[in-house]
Design an enzyme around this catalytic site. Structure first.
Site, PDB file in Angstrom:
ATOM      1  CG  ASP A 192      -1.946   1.115   0.984  1.00  0.00           C
ATOM      2  OD1 ASP A 192      -2.139   1.613   0.045  1.00  0.00           O
ATOM      3  OD2 ASP A 192      -2.652   1.276   2.111  1.00  0.00           O
ATOM      4  NE  ARG A 214      -7.159   0.840  -6.300  1.00  0.00           N
ATOM      5  CZ  ARG A 214      -6.187   1.164  -5.786  1.00  0.00           C
ATOM      6  NH1 ARG A 214      -5.109   1.810  -6.161  1.00  0.00           N
ATOM      7  NH2 ARG A 214      -5.895   1.125  -4.345  1.00  0.00           N
ATOM      8  NE  ARG A 243      -4.070   5.776  -8.139  1.00  0.00           N
ATOM      9  CZ  ARG A 243      -3.973   5.887  -6.896  1.00  0.00           C
ATOM     10  NH1 ARG A 243      -3.795   6.618  -5.913  1.00  0.00           N
ATOM     11  NH2 ARG A 243      -4.174   4.388  -6.312  1.00  0.00           N
ATOM     12  CD  GLU A 265       1.708 -10.545  17.735  1.00  0.00           C
ATOM     13  OE1 GLU A 265       1.633  -9.511  18.019  1.00  0.00           O
ATOM     14  OE2 GLU A 265       1.397 -11.691  18.606  1.00  0.00           O
ATOM     15  NE  ARG A 285      -1.465   6.683   0.357  1.00  0.00           N
ATOM     16  CZ  ARG A 285      -1.656   6.053   1.654  1.00  0.00           C
ATOM     17  NH1 ARG A 285      -1.542   6.604   2.756  1.00  0.00           N
ATOM     18  NH2 ARG A 285      -1.916   4.818   1.671  1.00  0.00           N
ATOM     19  CD  GLU A 306     -13.190  -5.701  -1.920  1.00  0.00           C
ATOM     20  OE1 GLU A 306     -11.894  -6.164  -1.675  1.00  0.00           O
ATOM     21  OE2 GLU A 306     -13.926  -6.435  -1.650  1.00  0.00           O
ATOM     22  CG  ASN A 307      -7.230  -3.389  -5.626  1.00  0.00           C
ATOM     23  OD1 ASN A 307      -6.414  -3.951  -5.144  1.00  0.00           O
ATOM     24  ND2 ASN A 307      -7.804  -2.221  -4.828  1.00  0.00           N
ATOM     25  CG  ASN A 333       2.217   0.969  -4.895  1.00  0.00           C
ATOM     26  OD1 ASN A 333       3.181   0.753  -4.036  1.00  0.00           O
ATOM     27  ND2 ASN A 333       1.619  -0.198  -5.592  1.00  0.00           N
ATOM     28  CG  HIS A 336       0.132   0.681  -9.146  1.00  0.00           C
ATOM     29  ND1 HIS A 336      -0.025   0.627  -7.908  1.00  0.00           N
ATOM     30  CD2 HIS A 336      -0.868   1.333  -9.804  1.00  0.00           C
ATOM     31  CE1 HIS A 336      -1.235   1.133  -7.459  1.00  0.00           C
ATOM     32  NE2 HIS A 336      -1.821   1.749  -8.802  1.00  0.00           N
ATOM     33  CG  LEU A 349      -6.304  -6.816   9.222  1.00  0.00           C
ATOM     34  CD1 LEU A 349      -6.883  -7.936   9.944  1.00  0.00           C
ATOM     35  CD2 LEU A 349      -4.894  -7.222   8.819  1.00  0.00           C
TER      36      LEU A 349
HETATM   37  C1  FPP Z   1      -2.096  -0.275  -3.363  1.00  0.00           C
HETATM   38  O1  FPP Z   1      -1.512   1.052  -3.271  1.00  0.00           O
HETATM   39  C2  FPP Z   1      -1.373  -1.016  -4.545  1.00  0.00           C
HETATM   40  C3  FPP Z   1      -2.231  -1.774  -5.396  1.00  0.00           C
HETATM   41  C4  FPP Z   1      -3.618  -1.984  -5.255  1.00  0.00           C
HETATM   42  C5  FPP Z   1      -1.667  -2.630  -6.391  1.00  0.00           C
HETATM   43  C6  FPP Z   1      -0.172  -3.316  -6.095  1.00  0.00           C
HETATM   44  C7  FPP Z   1       0.088  -3.967  -7.252  1.00  0.00           C
HETATM   45  C8  FPP Z   1       1.376  -3.856  -7.765  1.00  0.00           C
HETATM   46  C9  FPP Z   1       2.558  -3.279  -7.290  1.00  0.00           C
HETATM   47  C10 FPP Z   1       1.566  -4.551  -9.073  1.00  0.00           C
HETATM   48  C11 FPP Z   1       2.682  -5.585  -9.156  1.00  0.00           C
HETATM   49  C12 FPP Z   1       2.632  -6.652  -7.989  1.00  0.00           C
HETATM   50  C13 FPP Z   1       3.746  -7.507  -7.858  1.00  0.00           C
HETATM   51  C14 FPP Z   1       3.327  -8.617  -6.532  1.00  0.00           C
HETATM   52  C15 FPP Z   1       4.594  -7.747  -8.511  1.00  0.00           C
HETATM   53  P1  FPP Z   1      -2.440   2.133  -3.514  1.00  0.00           P
HETATM   54  O2  FPP Z   1      -2.631   2.383  -5.046  1.00  0.00           O
HETATM   55  O3  FPP Z   1      -3.735   1.876  -3.119  1.00  0.00           O
HETATM   56  O4  FPP Z   1      -1.702   3.455  -2.688  1.00  0.00           O
HETATM   57  P2  FPP Z   1      -2.403   4.790  -2.222  1.00  0.00           P
HETATM   58  O5  FPP Z   1      -3.180   4.223  -1.076  1.00  0.00           O
HETATM   59  O6  FPP Z   1      -1.220   5.432  -1.989  1.00  0.00           O
HETATM   60  O7  FPP Z   1      -3.270   5.207  -3.336  1.00  0.00           O
END
Ligand code: FPP
Length: 247
Positions: A25, A76, A38, A212, A29, A72-73, A27, A42, A200
Protein backbone atom coordinates in the site's frame (compact mmCIF):
# COMPACT_ATOMS: atom_id res chain seq x y z
CA UNK A 1 21.60 -7.46 8.78
CA UNK A 2 21.01 -11.21 8.84
CA UNK A 3 18.84 -12.97 11.41
CA UNK A 4 20.34 -16.45 11.14
CA UNK A 5 22.06 -17.19 14.43
CA UNK A 6 21.79 -13.60 15.64
CA UNK A 7 21.36 -13.26 19.34
CA UNK A 8 19.07 -10.71 20.88
CA UNK A 9 20.43 -8.76 23.87
CA UNK A 10 18.79 -11.02 26.43
CA UNK A 11 20.34 -14.11 24.87
CA UNK A 12 17.37 -15.67 23.05
CA UNK A 13 17.97 -16.14 19.32
CA UNK A 14 16.07 -13.66 17.14
CA UNK A 15 13.52 -15.69 15.24
CA UNK A 16 12.41 -15.07 11.70
CA UNK A 17 8.65 -15.42 11.21
CA UNK A 18 7.90 -18.51 9.16
CA UNK A 19 5.20 -16.64 7.25
CA UNK A 20 5.17 -12.89 6.53
CA UNK A 21 2.18 -11.35 4.76
CA UNK A 22 2.35 -7.86 3.30
CA UNK A 23 -0.36 -5.45 2.16
CA UNK A 24 1.29 -3.50 -0.66
CA UNK A 25 0.00 0.00 0.00
CA UNK A 26 1.01 3.58 -0.69
CA UNK A 27 1.99 3.30 -4.36
CA UNK A 28 -0.42 6.02 -5.45
CA UNK A 29 0.71 8.47 -2.75
CA UNK A 30 4.35 7.75 -3.51
CA UNK A 31 3.76 8.74 -7.14
CA UNK A 32 1.60 11.78 -6.32
CA UNK A 33 4.30 13.19 -4.02
CA UNK A 34 6.61 13.18 -7.02
CA UNK A 35 4.09 14.61 -9.49
CA UNK A 36 3.98 11.27 -11.32
CA UNK A 37 0.95 9.22 -12.45
CA UNK A 38 -0.29 6.60 -9.96
CA UNK A 39 0.78 3.87 -12.37
CA UNK A 40 4.42 4.91 -11.86
CA UNK A 41 3.90 4.14 -8.18
CA UNK A 42 2.69 0.64 -9.02
CA UNK A 43 5.71 0.04 -11.27
CA UNK A 44 7.99 1.10 -8.44
CA UNK A 45 5.95 -1.03 -6.02
CA UNK A 46 6.50 -4.11 -8.20
CA UNK A 47 10.27 -3.45 -8.15
CA UNK A 48 10.17 -3.11 -4.38
CA UNK A 49 8.39 -6.44 -4.13
CA UNK A 50 11.13 -8.17 -6.14
CA UNK A 51 13.79 -6.84 -3.74
CA UNK A 52 11.81 -7.56 -0.57
CA UNK A 53 10.94 -11.10 -1.70
CA UNK A 54 14.62 -11.87 -2.33
CA UNK A 55 15.55 -10.49 1.06
CA UNK A 56 12.84 -12.47 2.85
CA UNK A 57 14.06 -15.64 1.17
CA UNK A 58 17.65 -14.85 2.21
CA UNK A 59 16.79 -14.38 5.88
CA UNK A 60 14.89 -17.67 5.98
CA UNK A 61 11.21 -16.75 5.61
CA UNK A 62 9.38 -19.87 4.38
CA UNK A 63 6.13 -18.26 3.19
CA UNK A 64 5.75 -14.75 1.84
CA UNK A 65 2.30 -13.48 0.94
CA UNK A 66 1.51 -10.28 -0.96
CA UNK A 67 -1.85 -8.59 -1.35
CA UNK A 68 -1.41 -7.44 -4.92
CA UNK A 69 -4.95 -6.99 -6.29
CA UNK A 70 -8.16 -7.19 -4.33
CA UNK A 71 -11.68 -8.04 -5.46
CA UNK A 72 -12.44 -4.34 -4.77
CA UNK A 73 -9.55 -3.00 -6.88
CA UNK A 74 -11.57 -3.55 -10.10
CA UNK A 75 -13.37 -0.30 -9.15
CA UNK A 76 -10.29 1.77 -9.96
CA UNK A 77 -10.01 3.71 -13.25
CA UNK A 78 -9.64 1.25 -16.18
CA UNK A 79 -6.19 2.51 -17.15
CA UNK A 80 -4.89 1.92 -13.61
CA UNK A 81 -6.42 -1.58 -13.51
CA UNK A 82 -4.86 -2.34 -16.91
CA UNK A 83 -1.42 -1.19 -15.73
CA UNK A 84 -1.57 -3.26 -12.53
CA UNK A 85 -2.47 -6.34 -14.60
CA UNK A 86 0.35 -5.58 -17.03
CA UNK A 87 2.77 -5.49 -14.10
CA UNK A 88 1.31 -8.66 -12.65
CA UNK A 89 1.64 -10.48 -15.99
CA UNK A 90 5.22 -9.30 -16.32
CA UNK A 91 6.01 -10.51 -12.82
CA UNK A 92 4.27 -13.86 -13.32
CA UNK A 93 6.07 -14.42 -16.66
CA UNK A 94 9.40 -13.66 -15.10
CA UNK A 95 8.64 -15.82 -12.05
CA UNK A 96 7.61 -18.73 -14.26
CA UNK A 97 10.97 -18.57 -16.05
CA UNK A 98 13.03 -18.28 -12.87
CA UNK A 99 11.20 -20.27 -10.22
CA UNK A 100 13.27 -23.45 -10.57
CA UNK A 101 16.57 -21.56 -10.45
CA UNK A 102 15.43 -19.40 -7.51
CA UNK A 103 13.65 -22.32 -5.78
CA UNK A 104 10.39 -20.42 -5.43
CA UNK A 105 7.02 -22.14 -5.27
CA UNK A 106 4.02 -19.99 -6.14
CA UNK A 107 0.48 -20.20 -4.81
CA UNK A 108 -2.20 -17.93 -6.17
CA UNK A 109 -4.90 -16.90 -3.72
CA UNK A 110 -7.94 -15.47 -5.46
CA UNK A 111 -10.73 -16.17 -7.91
CA UNK A 112 -9.45 -17.12 -11.33
CA UNK A 113 -12.80 -17.06 -13.14
CA UNK A 114 -12.66 -13.28 -13.59
CA UNK A 115 -9.04 -13.27 -14.77
CA UNK A 116 -8.07 -12.88 -18.44
CA UNK A 117 -7.68 -16.23 -20.27
CA UNK A 118 -3.92 -15.81 -20.89
CA UNK A 119 -3.30 -15.18 -17.18
CA UNK A 120 -5.29 -18.29 -16.24
CA UNK A 121 -3.20 -20.35 -18.65
CA UNK A 122 0.01 -18.96 -17.19
CA UNK A 123 -1.19 -19.66 -13.65
CA UNK A 124 -1.94 -23.28 -14.58
CA UNK A 125 1.66 -23.64 -15.82
CA UNK A 126 2.96 -22.02 -12.62
CA UNK A 127 0.85 -24.43 -10.50
CA UNK A 128 2.34 -27.34 -12.43
CA UNK A 129 5.94 -26.20 -11.98
CA UNK A 130 5.36 -25.37 -8.30
CA UNK A 131 4.51 -29.00 -7.56
CA UNK A 132 8.08 -29.95 -8.45
CA UNK A 133 9.83 -27.22 -6.42
CA UNK A 134 10.85 -27.21 -2.81
CA UNK A 135 11.71 -23.74 -1.54
CA UNK A 136 10.14 -20.52 -0.28
CA UNK A 137 6.41 -20.35 -1.05
CA UNK A 138 5.29 -17.08 -2.56
CA UNK A 139 1.56 -16.55 -2.14
CA UNK A 140 0.19 -13.91 -4.46
CA UNK A 141 -3.27 -12.61 -3.60
CA UNK A 142 -4.72 -11.62 -6.94
CA UNK A 143 -8.43 -10.89 -7.35
CA UNK A 144 -8.52 -11.78 -3.67
CA UNK A 145 -11.02 -10.81 -0.99
CA UNK A 146 -11.27 -12.55 2.34
CA UNK A 147 -15.06 -12.41 2.57
CA UNK A 148 -15.28 -13.78 -0.94
CA UNK A 149 -12.89 -16.60 0.04
CA UNK A 150 -14.90 -17.51 3.15
CA UNK A 151 -18.19 -17.32 1.23
CA UNK A 152 -16.77 -19.66 -1.39
CA UNK A 153 -15.67 -22.14 1.32
CA UNK A 154 -19.14 -21.99 2.88
CA UNK A 155 -20.70 -22.72 -0.51
CA UNK A 156 -18.41 -25.73 -1.05
CA UNK A 157 -19.34 -27.10 2.37
CA UNK A 158 -23.04 -26.52 1.71
CA UNK A 159 -22.71 -28.41 -1.60
CA UNK A 160 -21.04 -31.34 0.19
CA UNK A 161 -23.76 -31.30 2.87
CA UNK A 162 -26.53 -31.14 0.27
CA UNK A 163 -24.95 -34.08 -1.57
CA UNK A 164 -24.88 -36.05 1.69
CA UNK A 165 -21.06 -36.19 1.74
CA UNK A 166 -20.82 -34.51 5.16
CA UNK A 167 -23.23 -33.76 7.96
CA UNK A 168 -23.41 -30.26 9.56
CA UNK A 169 -21.82 -31.63 12.77
CA UNK A 170 -18.77 -32.62 10.75
CA UNK A 171 -18.05 -29.00 9.82
CA UNK A 172 -14.95 -27.97 11.75
CA UNK A 173 -12.39 -25.19 11.62
CA UNK A 174 -10.16 -27.59 9.68
CA UNK A 175 -12.84 -28.41 7.12
CA UNK A 176 -13.38 -24.69 6.54
CA UNK A 177 -9.63 -23.94 6.36
CA UNK A 178 -9.12 -26.74 3.84
CA UNK A 179 -11.60 -25.06 1.48
CA UNK A 180 -9.94 -21.65 1.58
CA UNK A 181 -7.52 -20.59 -1.17
CA UNK A 182 -4.81 -20.84 1.49
CA UNK A 183 -5.43 -24.54 2.23
CA UNK A 184 -2.27 -26.15 3.54
CA UNK A 185 -0.41 -22.87 4.08
CA UNK A 186 0.34 -22.01 7.72
CA UNK A 187 -1.31 -18.86 9.04
CA UNK A 188 0.78 -15.67 8.76
CA UNK A 189 2.92 -14.98 11.82
CA UNK A 190 3.43 -11.36 10.91
CA UNK A 191 1.29 -9.03 8.78
CA UNK A 192 2.92 -5.84 7.58
CA UNK A 193 0.93 -2.86 6.32
CA UNK A 194 2.91 0.11 5.09
CA UNK A 195 1.66 3.62 4.27
CA UNK A 196 0.09 4.63 7.58
CA UNK A 197 -3.27 2.89 7.11
CA UNK A 198 -4.28 0.84 10.14
CA UNK A 199 -6.73 -1.76 8.85
CA UNK A 200 -6.80 -5.17 7.20
CA UNK A 201 -8.95 -4.27 4.17
CA UNK A 202 -10.46 -7.73 3.62
CA UNK A 203 -7.06 -9.44 3.76
CA UNK A 204 -6.79 -12.99 5.19
CA UNK A 205 -9.39 -12.35 7.90
CA UNK A 206 -9.67 -16.04 8.82
CA UNK A 207 -5.95 -16.72 8.63
CA UNK A 208 -4.86 -13.63 10.62
CA UNK A 209 -6.80 -14.53 13.78
CA UNK A 210 -3.56 -14.72 15.78
CA UNK A 211 -1.10 -12.92 13.53
CA UNK A 212 1.01 -10.10 14.87
CA UNK A 213 0.15 -6.89 13.04
CA UNK A 214 2.80 -4.31 12.17
CA UNK A 215 1.91 -0.90 10.76
CA UNK A 216 4.40 1.64 9.47
CA UNK A 217 4.16 5.03 7.75
CA UNK A 218 6.71 4.09 5.08
CA UNK A 219 5.06 3.97 1.65
CA UNK A 220 5.42 0.59 -0.08
CA UNK A 221 7.70 1.81 -2.93
CA UNK A 222 10.12 3.16 -0.29
CA UNK A 223 10.14 -0.11 1.62
CA UNK A 224 13.51 -1.80 1.99
CA UNK A 225 15.48 -4.45 3.81
CA UNK A 226 15.77 -2.23 6.91
CA UNK A 227 11.97 -2.00 7.08
CA UNK A 228 11.72 -5.81 7.08
CA UNK A 229 14.41 -5.90 9.78
CA UNK A 230 12.45 -3.39 11.87
CA UNK A 231 9.22 -5.35 11.49
CA UNK A 232 10.96 -8.63 12.42
CA UNK A 233 12.63 -6.98 15.43
CA UNK A 234 9.22 -5.72 16.58
CA UNK A 235 7.77 -9.21 16.01
CA UNK A 236 10.46 -10.61 18.30
CA UNK A 237 9.36 -8.23 21.05
CA UNK A 238 5.77 -9.51 20.91
CA UNK A 239 4.50 -12.11 23.31
CA UNK A 240 2.28 -14.55 21.41
CA UNK A 241 -0.13 -16.25 23.76
CA UNK A 242 -2.92 -17.42 21.41
CA UNK A 243 -5.49 -16.66 24.07
CA UNK A 244 -3.64 -18.64 26.74
CA UNK A 245 -1.40 -17.48 29.55
CA UNK A 246 2.37 -17.33 29.70
CA UNK A 247 4.21 -20.45 30.85
C1 FPP B 1 -2.03 -0.28 -3.32
O1 FPP B 1 -1.50 1.02 -3.38
C2 FPP B 1 -1.46 -1.10 -4.41
C3 FPP B 1 -2.20 -1.80 -5.32
C4 FPP B 1 -3.67 -1.84 -5.32
C5 FPP B 1 -1.56 -2.55 -6.43
C6 FPP B 1 -0.31 -3.29 -6.08
C7 FPP B 1 0.16 -4.02 -7.27
C8 FPP B 1 1.38 -3.97 -7.80
C9 FPP B 1 2.52 -3.25 -7.18
C10 FPP B 1 1.59 -4.68 -9.09
C11 FPP B 1 2.64 -5.72 -9.10
C12 FPP B 1 2.61 -6.65 -7.97
C13 FPP B 1 3.54 -7.58 -7.74
C14 FPP B 1 3.39 -8.49 -6.57
C15 FPP B 1 4.73 -7.76 -8.57
P1 FPP B 1 -2.49 2.24 -3.64
O2 FPP B 1 -2.55 2.49 -5.10
O3 FPP B 1 -3.82 1.97 -2.99
O4 FPP B 1 -1.77 3.41 -2.91
P2 FPP B 1 -2.45 4.72 -2.33
O5 FPP B 1 -3.23 4.28 -1.11
O6 FPP B 1 -1.28 5.56 -1.95
O7 FPP B 1 -3.31 5.32 -3.38
Amino acid sequence: MRFFGRKKKHGAPASVPEHIAIILDGNGRWARKRGMPRTAGHARGAETFRRVATYCRDIGVKYLTAYAFSTENWRRPPEEVAEIWRLLREYLDETYERMERDRVKVRILGGREEMPEDVRELLAKIDEKSRRIDGITLCLCINYGSRDEITRAARLLAEDAAAGKISPEEITEDSIASRLYSAGIPDPDLVIRPSGEVRLSNFLLWQCAYSELYFTDTLWPDFGEEDIDRAVAEYNRRDRRYGGVKG
